[in-house]
Design a protein around this motif. Structure first.
Motif, PDB file in Angstrom:
ATOM      1  N   MET A  97      48.216  42.965  28.056  1.00 15.71           N
ATOM      2  CA  MET A  97      47.491  44.125  28.577  1.00 15.71           C
ATOM      3  C   MET A  97      46.089  43.705  29.005  1.00 15.71           C
ATOM      4  SD  MET A  97      49.515  46.721  28.409  1.00 15.71           S
ATOM      5  CE  MET A  97      48.386  48.094  28.496  1.00 15.71           C
ATOM      6  N   LEU A  98      45.544  44.416  30.000  1.00 14.51           N
ATOM      7  CA  LEU A  98      44.216  44.090  30.519  1.00 14.51           C
ATOM      8  C   LEU A  98      43.154  44.185  29.431  1.00 14.51           C
ATOM      9  CD1 LEU A  98      42.250  43.492  32.755  1.00 14.51           C
ATOM     10  CD2 LEU A  98      42.242  45.924  33.343  1.00 14.51           C
ATOM     11  N   ALA A  99      43.254  45.198  28.566  1.00 21.50           N
ATOM     12  CA  ALA A  99      42.246  45.367  27.530  1.00 21.50           C
ATOM     13  C   ALA A  99      42.175  44.141  26.635  1.00 21.50           C
ATOM     14  CB  ALA A  99      42.541  46.616  26.712  1.00 21.50           C
ATOM     15  N   ASP A 100      43.331  43.519  26.367  1.00 19.39           N
ATOM     16  CA  ASP A 100      43.357  42.323  25.545  1.00 19.39           C
ATOM     17  C   ASP A 100      42.611  41.181  26.224  1.00 19.39           C
ATOM     18  OD1 ASP A 100      46.747  42.972  24.451  1.00 19.39           O
ATOM     19  OD2 ASP A 100      44.829  43.639  23.632  1.00 19.39           O
ATOM     20  N   HIS A 101      42.819  41.014  27.540  1.00 17.88           N
ATOM     21  CA  HIS A 101      42.121  39.968  28.274  1.00 17.88           C
ATOM     22  C   HIS A 101      40.609  40.189  28.194  1.00 17.88           C
ATOM     23  CE1 HIS A 101      45.841  38.431  29.685  1.00 17.88           C
ATOM     24  NE2 HIS A 101      46.066  39.356  30.581  1.00 17.88           N
ATOM     25  N   THR A 102      40.171  41.379  28.446  1.00 11.84           N
ATOM     26  CA  THR A 102      38.748  41.670  28.444  1.00 11.84           C
ATOM     27  C   THR A 102      38.155  41.424  27.056  1.00 11.84           C
ATOM     28  OG1 THR A 102      39.084  43.333  30.162  1.00 11.84           O
ATOM     29  CG2 THR A 102      37.021  43.430  28.935  1.00 11.84           C
ATOM     30  N   SER A 103      38.889  41.791  26.040  1.00  9.10           N
ATOM     31  CA  SER A 103      38.416  41.579  24.670  1.00  9.10           C
ATOM     32  C   SER A 103      38.298  40.088  24.359  1.00  9.10           C
ATOM     33  CB  SER A 103      39.373  42.266  23.692  1.00  9.10           C
ATOM     34  OG  SER A 103      39.004  41.992  22.363  1.00  9.10           O
ATOM     35  N   ASP A 104      39.271  39.317  24.811  1.00  5.33           N
ATOM     36  CA  ASP A 104      39.236  37.876  24.560  1.00  5.33           C
ATOM     37  C   ASP A 104      38.052  37.210  25.250  1.00  5.33           C
ATOM     38  OD1 ASP A 104      41.565  38.104  23.107  1.00  5.33           O
ATOM     39  OD2 ASP A 104      42.874  37.412  24.727  1.00  5.33           O
ATOM     40  N   LEU A 105      37.699  37.701  26.415  1.00  2.00           N
ATOM     41  CA  LEU A 105      36.643  37.075  27.202  1.00  2.00           C
ATOM     42  C   LEU A 105      35.252  37.525  26.797  1.00  2.00           C
ATOM     43  CD1 LEU A 105      38.341  37.309  30.714  1.00  2.00           C
ATOM     44  CD2 LEU A 105      37.904  35.214  29.410  1.00  2.00           C
ATOM     45  N   GLY A 106      35.136  38.645  26.120  1.00  2.00           N
ATOM     46  CA  GLY A 106      33.828  39.171  25.746  1.00  2.00           C
ATOM     47  C   GLY A 106      33.327  40.192  26.755  1.00  2.00           C
ATOM     48  N   ARG A 107      32.021  40.339  26.823  1.00  2.79           N
ATOM     49  CA  ARG A 107      31.414  41.327  27.715  1.00  2.79           C
ATOM     50  C   ARG A 107      31.396  40.811  29.155  1.00  2.79           C
ATOM     51  NH1 ARG A 107      25.787  42.108  26.405  1.00  2.79           N
ATOM     52  NH2 ARG A 107      25.887  44.034  27.619  1.00  2.79           N
ATOM     53  N   VAL A 108      31.864  41.665  30.064  1.00  2.34           N
ATOM     54  CA  VAL A 108      32.010  41.279  31.463  1.00  2.34           C
ATOM     55  C   VAL A 108      31.162  42.185  32.338  1.00  2.34           C
ATOM     56  CG1 VAL A 108      33.638  40.931  33.375  1.00  2.34           C
ATOM     57  CG2 VAL A 108      34.403  40.562  31.006  1.00  2.34           C
ATOM     58  N   VAL A 109      30.472  41.598  33.320  1.00  2.00           N
ATOM     59  CA  VAL A 109      29.735  42.386  34.300  1.00  2.00           C
ATOM     60  C   VAL A 109      30.031  41.822  35.685  1.00  2.00           C
ATOM     61  CG1 VAL A 109      27.632  40.974  34.137  1.00  2.00           C
ATOM     62  CG2 VAL A 109      27.492  43.335  34.977  1.00  2.00           C
ATOM     63  N   MET A 110      30.231  42.704  36.654  1.00  2.00           N
ATOM     64  CA  MET A 110      30.408  42.310  38.048  1.00  2.00           C
ATOM     65  C   MET A 110      29.111  42.571  38.797  1.00  2.00           C
ATOM     66  SD  MET A 110      33.416  41.081  38.172  1.00  2.00           S
ATOM     67  CE  MET A 110      33.548  40.829  39.952  1.00  2.00           C
ATOM     68  N   VAL A 111      28.590  41.526  39.438  1.00  2.00           N
ATOM     69  CA  VAL A 111      27.379  41.638  40.239  1.00  2.00           C
ATOM     70  C   VAL A 111      27.774  41.960  41.681  1.00  2.00           C
ATOM     71  CG1 VAL A 111      25.299  40.464  41.032  1.00  2.00           C
ATOM     72  CG2 VAL A 111      26.214  39.991  38.735  1.00  2.00           C
ATOM     73  N   VAL A 112      27.232  43.055  42.208  1.00  2.00           N
ATOM     74  CA  VAL A 112      27.582  43.524  43.548  1.00  2.00           C
ATOM     75  C   VAL A 112      26.300  43.577  44.388  1.00  2.00           C
ATOM     76  CG1 VAL A 112      28.673  45.356  44.902  1.00  2.00           C
ATOM     77  CG2 VAL A 112      29.429  44.925  42.534  1.00  2.00           C
ATOM     78  N   PRO A 113      26.059  42.596  45.249  1.00  2.00           N
ATOM     79  CA  PRO A 113      24.856  42.626  46.090  1.00  2.00           C
ATOM     80  C   PRO A 113      25.020  43.615  47.240  1.00  2.00           C
ATOM     81  CG  PRO A 113      26.150  40.694  46.613  1.00  2.00           C
ATOM     82  CD  PRO A 113      26.855  41.376  45.476  1.00  2.00           C
ATOM     83  N   THR A 114      23.946  44.308  47.601  1.00  2.00           N
ATOM     84  CA  THR A 114      24.037  45.291  48.681  1.00  2.00           C
ATOM     85  C   THR A 114      22.853  45.197  49.629  1.00  2.00           C
ATOM     86  OG1 THR A 114      22.946  46.966  47.288  1.00  2.00           O
ATOM     87  CG2 THR A 114      25.356  46.970  47.330  1.00  2.00           C
ATOM     88  N   TYR A 115      23.157  45.433  50.886  1.00  2.00           N
ATOM     89  CA  TYR A 115      22.139  45.666  51.901  1.00  2.00           C
ATOM     90  C   TYR A 115      22.763  46.588  52.932  1.00  2.00           C
ATOM     91  CZ  TYR A 115      18.437  45.138  55.302  1.00  2.00           C
ATOM     92  OH  TYR A 115      17.412  45.407  56.167  1.00  2.00           O
ATOM     93  N   ASN A 116      22.252  47.821  53.000  1.00  2.00           N
ATOM     94  CA  ASN A 116      22.788  48.842  53.901  1.00  2.00           C
ATOM     95  C   ASN A 116      24.283  49.090  53.671  1.00  2.00           C
ATOM     96  OD1 ASN A 116      20.289  49.245  54.999  1.00  2.00           O
ATOM     97  ND2 ASN A 116      20.700  48.159  56.917  1.00  2.00           N
ATOM     98  N   GLU A 117      24.624  49.418  52.438  1.00  2.00           N
ATOM     99  CA  GLU A 117      26.006  49.744  52.080  1.00  2.00           C
ATOM    100  C   GLU A 117      26.125  51.178  51.573  1.00  2.00           C
ATOM    101  OE1 GLU A 117      28.551  48.080  52.747  1.00  2.00           O
ATOM    102  OE2 GLU A 117      27.939  45.989  52.994  1.00  2.00           O
ATOM    103  N   ALA A 118      25.333  52.082  52.142  1.00  2.00           N
ATOM    104  CA  ALA A 118      25.353  53.479  51.692  1.00  2.00           C
ATOM    105  C   ALA A 118      26.736  54.108  51.848  1.00  2.00           C
ATOM    106  CB  ALA A 118      24.314  54.288  52.465  1.00  2.00           C
ATOM    107  N   ALA A 119      27.487  53.678  52.861  1.00  2.00           N
ATOM    108  CA  ALA A 119      28.804  54.253  53.099  1.00  2.00           C
ATOM    109  C   ALA A 119      29.849  53.750  52.114  1.00  2.00           C
ATOM    110  CB  ALA A 119      29.257  53.938  54.531  1.00  2.00           C
ATOM    111  N   ASN A 120      29.532  52.674  51.397  1.00  2.00           N
ATOM    112  CA  ASN A 120      30.542  52.030  50.562  1.00  2.00           C
ATOM    113  C   ASN A 120      30.245  51.996  49.072  1.00  2.00           C
ATOM    114  OD1 ASN A 120      32.456  51.080  52.597  1.00  2.00           O
ATOM    115  ND2 ASN A 120      30.844  49.663  53.262  1.00  2.00           N
ATOM    116  N   ILE A 121      28.977  52.037  48.674  1.00  2.00           N
ATOM    117  CA  ILE A 121      28.646  51.670  47.303  1.00  2.00           C
ATOM    118  C   ILE A 121      29.266  52.605  46.261  1.00  2.00           C
ATOM    119  CG2 ILE A 121      26.406  52.869  47.358  1.00  2.00           C
ATOM    120  CD1 ILE A 121      27.374  49.588  45.485  1.00  2.00           C
TER     121      ILE A 121
END
Length: 260
Positions: A1-25
């Protein structure tokens, strides 16, 4: 299960860079939070004049797992990621990821990268390994990307099929070992630079297939001119790397591990 993977890996953060992405963010953050409820999000906005930063602030106010880092000017993709990596390392995250804000990197496929990281130090969501694909790309752009990656492999002596890809996960320990304070590449060369540094450090890079979808809203930051300029920079940087290898520096040609 996905929750197990996330638990095994620890705390996860996705970095999302933006410049003029008002329509998408809001759209992409919403998809990411729905697909991976235990994963945090850091939006790094480079002073977007279209109000992207303000929209991101609103998302953060409504969701404690969404964060925003405001930069005062557009400093390049690599600079935005370096700022985001520093923020995440300072806050103790165990896994730090990259993804685009325009929907080309599908949050619903992030589980593939999380699973791949269980046996790697860096995992790349790859368009060019078996099972990977692109959607809505003209043949010219696909040829440019495939050719560029072939050139990178030949120039740097590595086996990575998609060294320019921007959908990836790093272990914290990987970023700590590759000397981020020495990284000077700020544009699209940044992605190749970090792959090479990871391999030079003797770490394992794993590629997993993804479906890359061309953006449907907003304007692409990539153009033929940008791609060619990146190849020029890779050439100059790669030739220096090769020269150092010839003088006795260990090569980056560690064997690639890939999965379907």
């Amino acid at each position: 299960m996905l929750a197990d993977h996330t638990s095994d890996l620890g705390r996860v953060v996705m970095v999302v860079p933006t410049y003029n992405e008002a329509a998408n963010i809001a759209w992409i953050v919403g998809r990411l939070r729905a697909a991976q409820p235990t994963v945090d999000v850091l939006v790094v906005d480079d002073g977007s004049p279209d109000g992207t930063g303000g929209i991101a602030d609103g998302l953060a106010e409504a969701d404690s797992q969404v964060h925003v880092l405001h930069r005062t000017s557009k400093g390049g993709l690599g600079a935005a990621y370096l700022a985001g990596f520093g923020w995440a390392l300072d806050r103790g995250y165990d896994v730090i990821g990259e993804m685009d804000a325009d929907g080309s990197h599908q949050p619903e496929q992030l589980q593939r990268l999380l699973s791949g990281l269980l046996s790697a130090d860096l995992v790349i969501g790859s368009r060019w390994v078996p099972g990977g694909s692109v959607v809505n790309w003209p043949w010219q752009r696909e040829a440019l990307s495939r050719g560029g990656n072939l050139y990178v492999r030949m120039l740097l002596g590595i086996t990575i099929r998609d060294a320019t890809a921007g959908y990836r996960l790093f272990r914290r320990t990987t970023l700590e070992k590759i000397h981020l304070d020495e990284v000077r590449s700020t544009g699209y060369v940044f992605q190749t630079d970090l792959v090479s540094r990871t391999l030079h450090a003797g770490l394992t890079v794993r590629e997993v297939p993804i479906e890359f979808v061309e953006r449907v809203r907003g304007e692409s930051k990539m153009s033929g001119q940008v791609a060619l300029e990146s190849l020029k920079r890779i050439t100059a940087w790669g030739l220096r790397e090769r020269w150092q290898q010839l003088k006795g520096r260990p090569t980056a040609g560690r064997e690639l591990v890939s999965t379907r």
